[in-house]
Design a protein around this motif. Structure first.
Motif, mmCIF file in Angstrom:
data_model
loop_
_atom_site.group_PDB
_atom_site.id
_atom_site.type_symbol
_atom_site.label_atom_id
_atom_site.label_comp_id
_atom_site.label_asym_id
_atom_site.label_seq_id
_atom_site.Cartn_x
_atom_site.Cartn_y
_atom_site.Cartn_z
ATOM 1 N N GLU A 61 0.815 -1.217 0.000
ATOM 2 C CA GLU A 61 0.000 0.000 0.000
ATOM 3 C C GLU A 61 0.847 1.265 0.000
ATOM 4 O OE1 GLU A 61 -2.561 -0.341 3.350
ATOM 5 O OE2 GLU A 61 -3.769 -1.964 2.486
ATOM 6 N N ALA A 62 2.076 1.172 0.488
ATOM 7 C CA ALA A 62 2.957 2.330 0.515
ATOM 8 C C ALA A 62 3.712 2.514 -0.793
ATOM 9 C CB ALA A 62 3.949 2.198 1.672
ATOM 10 N N GLY A 63 3.474 1.606 -1.752
ATOM 11 C CA GLY A 63 4.148 1.702 -3.039
ATOM 12 C C GLY A 63 5.517 1.053 -3.074
ATOM 13 N N LEU A 64 5.873 0.323 -2.016
ATOM 14 C CA LEU A 64 7.174 -0.343 -1.963
ATOM 15 C C LEU A 64 7.071 -1.738 -2.575
ATOM 16 C CD1 LEU A 64 8.257 0.632 1.663
ATOM 17 C CD2 LEU A 64 8.928 1.734 -0.484
ATOM 18 N N VAL A 65 8.068 -2.070 -3.369
ATOM 19 C CA VAL A 65 8.112 -3.382 -4.009
ATOM 20 C C VAL A 65 8.796 -4.374 -3.076
ATOM 21 C CG1 VAL A 65 8.970 -4.712 -5.968
ATOM 22 C CG2 VAL A 65 8.143 -2.371 -6.304
ATOM 23 N N GLU A 66 8.185 -5.523 -2.889
ATOM 24 C CA GLU A 66 8.739 -6.527 -1.980
ATOM 25 C C GLU A 66 8.706 -7.898 -2.631
ATOM 26 O OE1 GLU A 66 8.075 -8.244 2.574
ATOM 27 O OE2 GLU A 66 6.946 -6.502 1.851
ATOM 28 N N ASP A 67 9.757 -8.668 -2.423
ATOM 29 C CA ASP A 67 9.842 -10.041 -2.925
ATOM 30 C C ASP A 67 9.685 -11.021 -1.770
ATOM 31 O OD1 ASP A 67 10.214 -9.309 -5.525
ATOM 32 O OD2 ASP A 67 12.399 -9.428 -5.457
ATOM 33 N N ILE A 68 8.847 -12.024 -1.986
ATOM 34 C CA ILE A 68 8.696 -13.103 -1.012
ATOM 35 C C ILE A 68 9.230 -14.379 -1.667
ATOM 36 C CG2 ILE A 68 7.072 -14.517 0.299
ATOM 37 C CD1 ILE A 68 5.232 -12.160 0.494
ATOM 38 N N TYR A 69 10.180 -15.021 -1.000
ATOM 39 C CA TYR A 69 10.772 -16.232 -1.546
ATOM 40 C C TYR A 69 10.051 -17.462 -0.995
ATOM 41 C CZ TYR A 69 14.259 -13.012 -3.169
ATOM 42 O OH TYR A 69 14.882 -11.961 -3.796
ATOM 43 N N ILE A 70 9.740 -18.374 -1.903
ATOM 44 C CA ILE A 70 8.907 -19.521 -1.562
ATOM 45 C C ILE A 70 9.604 -20.802 -2.011
ATOM 46 C CG2 ILE A 70 6.671 -20.643 -1.983
ATOM 47 C CD1 ILE A 70 5.551 -17.838 -2.546
ATOM 48 N N ASP A 71 9.651 -21.787 -1.137
ATOM 49 C CA ASP A 71 10.242 -23.075 -1.513
ATOM 50 C C ASP A 71 9.260 -24.229 -1.327
ATOM 51 O OD1 ASP A 71 10.127 -23.250 1.191
ATOM 52 O OD2 ASP A 71 12.280 -23.518 1.526
ATOM 53 N N ARG A 72 7.983 -23.882 -1.194
ATOM 54 C CA ARG A 72 6.959 -24.921 -1.038
ATOM 55 C C ARG A 72 5.830 -24.617 -2.016
ATOM 56 N NH1 ARG A 72 7.484 -29.906 1.577
ATOM 57 N NH2 ARG A 72 5.496 -30.589 2.407
ATOM 58 N N VAL A 73 5.865 -25.267 -3.159
ATOM 59 C CA VAL A 73 4.888 -25.031 -4.228
ATOM 60 C C VAL A 73 4.248 -26.367 -4.595
ATOM 61 C CG1 VAL A 73 4.510 -24.093 -6.524
ATOM 62 C CG2 VAL A 73 6.351 -23.174 -5.099
ATOM 63 N N VAL B 238 -0.451 -24.120 -6.145
ATOM 64 C CA VAL B 238 -0.739 -23.616 -4.797
ATOM 65 C C VAL B 238 0.554 -23.220 -4.089
ATOM 66 C CG1 VAL B 238 -1.745 -24.182 -2.546
ATOM 67 C CG2 VAL B 238 -2.768 -25.106 -4.649
ATOM 68 N N LEU B 239 0.590 -22.002 -3.555
ATOM 69 C CA LEU B 239 1.735 -21.524 -2.781
ATOM 70 C C LEU B 239 1.402 -21.664 -1.299
ATOM 71 C CD1 LEU B 239 2.586 -18.252 -4.743
ATOM 72 C CD2 LEU B 239 3.450 -20.566 -5.136
ATOM 73 N N SER B 240 1.778 -22.780 -0.718
ATOM 74 C CA SER B 240 1.437 -23.029 0.680
ATOM 75 C C SER B 240 2.233 -24.234 1.178
ATOM 76 C CB SER B 240 -0.067 -23.308 0.811
ATOM 77 O OG SER B 240 -0.425 -23.598 2.136
ATOM 78 N N PRO B 241 2.521 -24.282 2.484
ATOM 79 C CA PRO B 241 3.192 -25.468 3.026
ATOM 80 C C PRO B 241 2.402 -26.745 2.753
ATOM 81 C CG PRO B 241 3.273 -23.682 4.610
ATOM 82 C CD PRO B 241 2.364 -23.233 3.515
ATOM 83 N N GLU B 242 1.065 -26.660 2.787
ATOM 84 C CA GLU B 242 0.188 -27.782 2.467
ATOM 85 C C GLU B 242 -1.045 -27.236 1.740
ATOM 86 O OE1 GLU B 242 0.805 -30.917 2.805
ATOM 87 O OE2 GLU B 242 2.609 -30.769 4.061
#
Length: 236
Positions: free
Chosen positions: A31-43, A62-66
């Motif tokens: 919402e503040a206009g900042l770009v953020e990356d989230i790294y995921i290893d459970r797809v 699905v991006l989730s642990p389960e």
């Protein structure tokens, strides 16, 4: 089933979820206009396959642990919805094969067709009340729950997962390989960087194209015909 084509109903389907051997990042703007990356290893990749023709009719990333019951339901809904190739792909050089595609493109009258028999394992999400209710009231099929972590009970969907790993996921930068000692893990990420170039949107596009191309690729288990061709010839 679609009115008037009951004999064309796809009778036995298999469903399963597979953890993809890959890491990726999702980039978003807050919402503040900042770009953020989230790294995921459970797809997870959830897939529904027609046993008879080997054609893939539904899938969900699905991006989730389960994965949960909502993810399973979305996969079923997607299988009952019309599937078409994208008019324009965003990844340079990516393309559909000439014979690739989806059931509804070759046989539009099968859009929304149901099945009679549904095989899955005893995972909690699969046997949730909402999932079983949807299969009973909307699809109207028999549900066969096999043992958990027994892939031999669903050999067709498990073979597809192996095909997709070897032809797509293990060839991408960011793949974790089949195990920690897999040489592909180092070859595709030689510097061990956490910043990997593949994004979630790119993964969705690659998966959709690969599934379409799989549907149009000759399969040894059905007389070296493609799943789409085999299904069309059977109906004719």
């Amino acid at each position: 089933c679609v009115t008037g084509v009951q004999t064309c109903a796809l009778p036995i389907f298999e469903f399963d979820g597979h953890k993809i051997d890959i890491r990726l990042h999702v980039r978003f703007t807050d919402e503040a206009g900042l770009v953020e990356d989230i790294y995921i290893d459970r797809v997870w990749l959830l897939v529904i396959i027609d046993v008879y023709s080997r054609v893939i009719v539904g899938w969900n990333v699905v991006l989730s642990p389960e994965y949960n019951r909502h993810d399973v339901i979305r996969t079923i809904q997607q299988a009952l919805s019309p599937q078409r190739k994208c008019a324009k792909l965003s990844i340079p050089g990516l393309s559909y094969s000439v014979s690739g595609g989806f059931v509804g493109e070759v046989m539009p009258f099968l859009d929304g067709a149901c099945w009679e028999h549904f095989r899955l394992d005893n995972a909690r999400a699969n046997l949730a009340t909402d999932t079983i209710s949807l299969l009973a009231s909307v699809v109207g099929c028999l549900v066969e729950a096999g043992p958990v972590r027994e892939p031999t009970e669903r050999p067709f969907v498990e073979r597809f997962f192996g095909t997709l790993e070897s032809t797509l996921f293990h060839r991408l930068e960011g793949t974790t390989g089949a195990n920690t000692g897999d040489i592909r893990r180092r070859l595709m990420n030689p510097k061990g960087k956490e910043s990997l170039p593949i994004s979630f949107d790119e993964l969705l596009e690659l998966t959709q194209v690969c599934i379409a191309n799989y549907n149009g690729t000759a399969h040894a288990g059905i007389g070296s015909r493609t799943p789409l061709e085999f299904l069309a010839r059977t109906i004719e």
